[in-house]
Design an enzyme around this catalytic site. Sequence first.
Site, short mmCIF file in Angstrom:
data_model
loop_
_atom_site.label_atom_id
_atom_site.label_comp_id
_atom_site.label_asym_id
_atom_site.label_seq_id
_atom_site.Cartn_x
_atom_site.Cartn_y
_atom_site.Cartn_z
N CYS A 78 45.66 46.87 38.41
CA CYS A 78 44.82 46.56 39.58
C CYS A 78 44.92 45.11 40.01
O CYS A 78 45.18 44.80 41.17
CB CYS A 78 43.37 46.97 39.32
SG CYS A 78 42.50 45.97 38.08
N HIS B 172 37.65 46.01 37.54
CA HIS B 172 38.61 46.59 38.47
C HIS B 172 38.49 45.90 39.82
O HIS B 172 37.41 45.48 40.23
CB HIS B 172 38.34 48.10 38.63
CG HIS B 172 39.42 48.82 39.37
ND1 HIS B 172 40.68 49.00 38.86
CD2 HIS B 172 39.43 49.40 40.61
CE1 HIS B 172 41.42 49.67 39.74
NE2 HIS B 172 40.68 49.92 40.80
N HIS C 117 44.34 50.43 46.02
CA HIS C 117 44.27 49.83 44.68
C HIS C 117 45.20 50.55 43.71
O HIS C 117 45.55 51.72 43.92
CB HIS C 117 42.83 49.86 44.15
CG HIS C 117 42.23 51.22 44.06
ND1 HIS C 117 41.55 51.68 42.95
CD2 HIS C 117 42.17 52.26 44.95
CE1 HIS C 117 41.11 52.91 43.16
NE2 HIS C 117 41.47 53.28 44.37
#
Length: 458
Positions: free
Chosen positions: A370, A420, A432
């Site tokens: 990420c 994240h 993402h």
Amino acid sequence: MNKTRWTRNVAVFGTAVTLSLACYTTSGDDVSAATFCQETEMAGLSLSLDKYYVDNYVDTQENATDSSTAAAPASPTAAPSQPAVTKTEEQRKEETVAKQFRNLGISTASNYVNIRKHPTTDSKILGKLYKGGSAEIIGEKNGWVKIESGSVTGYIRKDLLAIGKEAQNLAGKYGTAFAFVKSGVVTLNVRSAKSTKSSIITQIPEDEKYEIVGESDNWYKILIDDGDKGYVAKEFVRTRVRFDKAISIKEEKEKLRRQREAERAEQERLAALAAQNAQASAPSTSSSSSSSSSSSTSSSASRSSSSSSSRSSSSSSSRSSSSSSRSSSSSSKSYAPSGSSGSAIASYACKFVGNPYVWGGTSLTRGADCSGFTMSIYAQFGYSLPHSAAAQSGRGRSVSLSNLQPGDLVFYRNGGRIGHVALYIGGGRVVHASNKRDGIKISSYRYRQPACARRIIG
């Protein structure tokens, strides 16, 4: 697929079949797609098969016959006759399972099997069904079966598919179970352990789906992002088991085109960044050079806070020596090429949708995690970010979630920490690098509860 995942899928799918059958055998009415093994009746304890093949594998006509026979009252004056032969529960279960899989085919090819326009080997190829993918069988002719899978309808040699019992035996190996938050459940807590007293990792909204990777009496263990897992109470989710479907030749070509386009876009952006940095780094030999240098200095100064922070933390926050070196280098001299707007960055990031997720990776085409994804996107526009979601949450300036703009970074907590990061692209969506199964994808920015957002540009 490794042995652990195979074992887990077998266990989860076994529960699906058993509980679905239990639901089926308790009803004397005709079974339809709308009523088959409803989660409300099973109090959240059932794993039913996905609608795209359940609809066709319960023989309602035979059910109606069985139901009418069982429901007919005996005449009060009739003489006793021989005892009726009653099917055991196991026999009924076995028959029902066979009905569910009677028209389901699973590819057993070593790689893939071609789907053809006509039932001959020299007929036009319409698509491919990869190993473990499923198809609905709608006809049979001369050793071939006509199938529907995904957007493809065509013919496959029958001997290249597992059908009926054989398909059932492979279902646990190739099927993937998902948990969907039930409608009406506004937010569902994902917990660190199988207890309502355990800490909350994150919250997820209704209708979002997550892969099930474990199961106990009252809880499912689900995969979230970046390999993080948590537990949700069964009573608040409905479940489905899904298989991969066929891909058409047109879709396959489009996928390859997008991959080539992504690779070309990355190369062009890196070349533009290198040229601009080289020009800005050239010695000043004239007034025009001084003016250019002054302009570059001014451009760099507008991001001095971000670059300065990156210099102090890039080494400690990077997950590998290569990413550390890259971050340190770009932080010392950061020049933004033309087109450095949030919308341009968001549009560029979307070119890499479908590419793989790799833990610790920073490649937009070969795999990134990420923060590696957002770091590499911004690096190609002249901005240095550390390879850490938590560290990135301190860059730029804070913006409210109600005032998001394309290019903003949206962060999510895993328990008490930022775990994240995603890039906002507008329209309530983010792109993402999610997890190994999904790779780089687009989601609603509220697919789980966001924690905060930061604006790097502007």
